[in-house]
Motif scaffolding. Structure first.
Motif, PDB file in Angstrom:
ATOM      1  N   SER A 134      32.074  31.088 -42.726  1.00  0.00           N
ATOM      2  CA  SER A 134      32.667  29.685 -43.100  1.00  0.00           C
ATOM      3  C   SER A 134      32.554  28.610 -42.276  1.00  0.00           C
ATOM      4  O   SER A 134      32.244  27.459 -42.596  1.00  0.00           O
ATOM      5  N   ARG A 135      32.238  28.939 -41.093  1.00  0.00           N
ATOM      6  CA  ARG A 135      31.764  27.950 -40.089  1.00  0.00           C
ATOM      7  C   ARG A 135      30.474  27.061 -40.331  1.00  0.00           C
ATOM      8  O   ARG A 135      30.467  25.973 -39.995  1.00  0.00           O
ATOM      9  N   THR A 136      29.533  28.008 -40.934  1.00  0.00           N
ATOM     10  CA  THR A 136      28.441  27.092 -41.236  1.00  0.00           C
ATOM     11  C   THR A 136      28.751  26.251 -42.478  1.00  0.00           C
ATOM     12  O   THR A 136      28.077  25.277 -42.446  1.00  0.00           O
ATOM     13  N   ILE A 137      29.363  26.575 -43.359  1.00  0.00           N
ATOM     14  CA  ILE A 137      29.726  26.025 -44.545  1.00  0.00           C
ATOM     15  C   ILE A 137      30.485  24.595 -44.092  1.00  0.00           C
ATOM     16  O   ILE A 137      30.076  23.524 -44.492  1.00  0.00           O
ATOM     17  N   TYR A 138      31.382  24.773 -42.964  1.00  0.00           N
ATOM     18  CA  TYR A 138      32.023  23.478 -42.560  1.00  0.00           C
ATOM     19  C   TYR A 138      31.009  22.673 -42.108  1.00  0.00           C
ATOM     20  O   TYR A 138      30.973  21.376 -42.244  1.00  0.00           O
ATOM     21  N   ARG A 139      30.099  23.122 -41.422  1.00  0.00           N
ATOM     22  CA  ARG A 139      29.109  22.299 -40.732  1.00  0.00           C
ATOM     23  C   ARG A 139      27.992  21.892 -41.788  1.00  0.00           C
ATOM     24  O   ARG A 139      27.704  20.443 -41.698  1.00  0.00           O
ATOM     25  N   ASP A 140      27.721  22.303 -42.691  1.00  0.00           N
ATOM     26  CA  ASP A 140      26.990  21.728 -43.997  1.00  0.00           C
ATOM     27  C   ASP A 140      27.988  20.587 -44.584  1.00  0.00           C
ATOM     28  O   ASP A 140      27.447  19.380 -44.725  1.00  0.00           O
ATOM     29  N   ILE A 141      29.099  20.957 -44.638  1.00  0.00           N
ATOM     30  CA  ILE A 141      30.015  19.766 -45.455  1.00  0.00           C
ATOM     31  C   ILE A 141      30.055  18.528 -44.569  1.00  0.00           C
ATOM     32  O   ILE A 141      29.695  17.406 -44.892  1.00  0.00           O
ATOM     33  N   ASP A 142      29.954  18.616 -43.320  1.00  0.00           N
ATOM     34  CA  ASP A 142      29.944  17.477 -42.227  1.00  0.00           C
ATOM     35  C   ASP A 142      28.702  16.842 -42.543  1.00  0.00           C
ATOM     36  O   ASP A 142      28.624  15.554 -42.376  1.00  0.00           O
ATOM     37  N   THR A 143      27.524  17.610 -42.468  1.00  0.00           N
ATOM     38  CA  THR A 143      26.198  17.006 -42.618  1.00  0.00           C
ATOM     39  C   THR A 143      26.338  16.080 -43.932  1.00  0.00           C
ATOM     40  O   THR A 143      25.623  15.102 -44.001  1.00  0.00           O
ATOM     41  N   ILE A 144      26.670  16.580 -45.019  1.00  0.00           N
ATOM     42  CA  ILE A 144      26.599  16.163 -46.069  1.00  0.00           C
ATOM     43  C   ILE A 144      27.498  14.841 -46.156  1.00  0.00           C
ATOM     44  O   ILE A 144      27.000  13.605 -46.851  1.00  0.00           O
ATOM     45  N   ASN A 145      28.658  14.773 -45.487  1.00  0.00           N
ATOM     46  CA  ASN A 145      29.496  13.570 -45.505  1.00  0.00           C
ATOM     47  C   ASN A 145      28.555  12.405 -44.764  1.00  0.00           C
ATOM     48  O   ASN A 145      28.771  11.297 -45.136  1.00  0.00           O
ATOM     49  N   GLY A 174      26.221  10.385 -46.471  1.00  0.00           N
ATOM     50  CA  GLY A 174      26.851   9.323 -47.253  1.00  0.00           C
ATOM     51  C   GLY A 174      27.620   9.924 -48.807  1.00  0.00           C
ATOM     52  O   GLY A 174      27.843   9.036 -49.590  1.00  0.00           O
ATOM     53  N   ILE A 175      27.584  11.109 -48.737  1.00  0.00           N
ATOM     54  CA  ILE A 175      28.319  11.584 -49.946  1.00  0.00           C
ATOM     55  C   ILE A 175      29.900  12.203 -49.546  1.00  0.00           C
ATOM     56  O   ILE A 175      29.628  13.221 -48.976  1.00  0.00           O
ATOM     57  N   PRO A 176      30.770  11.349 -49.638  1.00  0.00           N
ATOM     58  CA  PRO A 176      32.135  11.618 -49.158  1.00  0.00           C
ATOM     59  C   PRO A 176      32.769  12.974 -49.776  1.00  0.00           C
ATOM     60  O   PRO A 176      32.971  12.980 -51.055  1.00  0.00           O
ATOM     61  N   ILE A 177      32.869  14.043 -48.973  1.00  0.00           N
ATOM     62  CA  ILE A 177      33.546  14.969 -49.404  1.00  0.00           C
ATOM     63  C   ILE A 177      35.074  15.426 -48.878  1.00  0.00           C
ATOM     64  O   ILE A 177      35.154  15.402 -47.922  1.00  0.00           O
ATOM     65  N   HIS A 178      35.926  15.548 -49.779  1.00  0.00           N
ATOM     66  CA  HIS A 178      37.500  15.668 -49.582  1.00  0.00           C
ATOM     67  C   HIS A 178      37.827  17.044 -49.557  1.00  0.00           C
ATOM     68  O   HIS A 178      37.419  17.709 -50.183  1.00  0.00           O
ATOM     69  N   SER A 179      38.549  17.412 -48.282  1.00  0.00           N
ATOM     70  CA  SER A 179      38.887  18.940 -47.995  1.00  0.00           C
ATOM     71  C   SER A 179      40.446  18.894 -48.465  1.00  0.00           C
ATOM     72  O   SER A 179      41.160  17.994 -47.823  1.00  0.00           O
ATOM     73  N   THR A 180      41.199  19.787 -48.964  1.00  0.00           N
ATOM     74  CA  THR A 180      42.323  20.212 -49.367  1.00  0.00           C
ATOM     75  C   THR A 180      42.833  21.636 -48.865  1.00  0.00           C
ATOM     76  O   THR A 180      42.083  22.440 -49.258  1.00  0.00           O
ATOM     77  N   SER A 181      43.871  21.599 -47.928  1.00  0.00           N
ATOM     78  CA  SER A 181      44.047  22.810 -47.256  1.00  0.00           C
ATOM     79  C   SER A 181      45.341  23.657 -48.227  1.00  0.00           C
ATOM     80  O   SER A 181      45.649  23.137 -49.141  1.00  0.00           O
ATOM     81  N   GLY A 182      45.486  24.749 -47.931  1.00  0.00           N
ATOM     82  CA  GLY A 182      46.463  25.629 -48.686  1.00  0.00           C
ATOM     83  C   GLY A 182      45.955  26.505 -49.787  1.00  0.00           C
ATOM     84  O   GLY A 182      44.770  26.415 -50.308  1.00  0.00           O
ATOM     85  N   VAL A 183      46.903  27.135 -50.453  1.00  0.00           N
ATOM     86  CA  VAL A 183      46.532  27.526 -51.649  1.00  0.00           C
ATOM     87  C   VAL A 183      45.972  26.789 -52.681  1.00  0.00           C
ATOM     88  O   VAL A 183      46.470  25.911 -52.961  1.00  0.00           O
ATOM     89  N   GLY A 184      44.770  27.218 -53.241  1.00  0.00           N
ATOM     90  CA  GLY A 184      44.135  26.458 -54.188  1.00  0.00           C
ATOM     91  C   GLY A 184      43.355  25.227 -53.811  1.00  0.00           C
ATOM     92  O   GLY A 184      42.763  24.455 -54.319  1.00  0.00           O
ATOM     93  N   GLY A 185      43.232  25.187 -52.400  1.00  0.00           N
ATOM     94  CA  GLY A 185      42.499  24.370 -51.512  1.00  0.00           C
ATOM     95  C   GLY A 185      40.990  24.327 -51.545  1.00  0.00           C
ATOM     96  O   GLY A 185      40.638  25.410 -52.232  1.00  0.00           O
ATOM     97  N   GLY A 186      40.356  23.595 -51.241  1.00  0.00           N
ATOM     98  CA  GLY A 186      38.804  23.720 -50.966  1.00  0.00           C
ATOM     99  C   GLY A 186      38.308  22.308 -50.936  1.00  0.00           C
ATOM    100  O   GLY A 186      38.819  21.134 -50.530  1.00  0.00           O
ATOM    101  N   PHE A 187      36.794  22.139 -51.354  1.00  0.00           N
ATOM    102  CA  PHE A 187      36.155  20.900 -50.853  1.00  0.00           C
ATOM    103  C   PHE A 187      35.888  20.255 -52.414  1.00  0.00           C
ATOM    104  O   PHE A 187      35.766  21.146 -53.656  1.00  0.00           O
TER     105      PHE A 187
END
Length: 310
Positions: free
Chosen positions: A32-43, A46-59
């Protein structure tokens, strides 16, 4: 491979409303740590990715930035296909092949012919004509170790032929001037090092994992340093080696000297590498000046000749 994975993440987020970090980690078989690093790189790209925490959360890609396949122009798709094709010729494996297939899925039918023509206008083949048979399998081992954060062990020979046994954390593969290197943290030297692949033997990926540390990319641009140590020497060359000499300096440095020769202002550093370049031109190259470089060339030629006297 990171590039393939991030491209796939973008495609998944374009197709789905929301994807969890765990779902992405399971799909690509990374942490999961690798995925979070990838998301930071994508952001940062210039492609803004929003994250939502909790049940049903995600990117998810922010709704006001939501794009469809038409976001890629024919020039964009041609450039991506060219880059992936050039790498897949050198680095084997399914990742690049799959990434190339996915990019092709973005191509609208009415643009397929135009994109095919554009992507074929430039061909980049990074594979050598001949070379060390270990390079390609070693690249695959290094790539796998970077993917899984695994330590690498190997024997390494320096420029003087001294061999040491090393263990290092791999961070980046580098292709520079047709030579492969990789940046890693050497556990023996307790510092980051740039290793040349052809100087390695007995490369093994260890079972032991490591926690990635912050690091700076290696310095690969030495223009400022070259200005202080590089000199210009004068060569007389035969046109038989003109193409070889043009690999190191511009045609503007050439002045015709008769029907078959040129006088060349040649960039030079007084080290083994540059002396070997001059010797690679063989009998078709004579160093005219400065006198001390000419004398050193003569001394080296005499030493070579002495090897064959007996």
């Amino acid at each position: 491979m990171k590039m393939d994975r991030m491209l796939s993440i973008i495609m998944l987020l374009l197709d789905k409303k929301r994807v969890s970090a765990q779902e992405l980690a399971d799909k690509f078989e990374v942490s999961s740590r690798t995925i979070y690093r990838d998301i930071d790189t994508i952001n940062m790209a210039g492609i803004p990715i929003h994250s939502t925490s909790g049940v049903g959360g995600g990117f998810e890609i922010m709704e006001n930035y939501k794009v469809d396949q038409k976001v890629f122009s024919s020039a964009d798709l041609s450039a991506i296909m060219l880059g992936l094709s050039s790498l897949s010729g050198m680095m084997q494996g399914n990742e690049l092949t799959n990434a190339l297939a996915k990019v092709k899925s973005f191509i609208p039918a009415d643009q397929a012919k135009d994109i095919e023509v554009k992507s074929n206008q430039l061909s980049i083949d990074l594979s050598p004509w001949i070379g060390n048979k270990n390079i390609q399998p070693y690249l695959e081992i290094i790539k796998a170790a970077m993917q899984d954060n695994k330590l690498l062990s190997f024997e390494y020979s320096d420029t003087h032929g001294n061999k040491t046994t090393r263990t290092a954390e791999p961070y980046q593969l580098v292709l520079k001037n047709s030579h492969w290197y990789w940046q890693g943290y050497c556990l023996i030297r307790k510092d980051f090092r740039l290793f040349k692949v052809v100087r390695m033997t007995n490369l093994r990926m260890q079972e032991e994992s490591f926690t990635a540390r912050d690091y700076q990319k290696p310095q690969l641009d030495f223009d400022d340093i070259l200005e202080t140590i590089q000199i210009t020497i004068k060569l007389r060359i035969h046109n038989a080696v003109m193409d070889q000499v043009l690999d190191y300096c511009a045609y503007e440095n050439f002045t015709p000297d008769g029907a078959d020769h040129y006088i060349v202002d040649f960039p030079f550093i007084e080290n083994e590498y540059c002396y070997n370049i001059l010797f690679s031109f063989g009998k078709h190259c004579e160093c005219l000046e400065p006198s001390h470089i000419r004398a050193e060339m003569k001394r080296r030629v005499q030493n070579i000749a002495a090897l064959y006297e007996n």
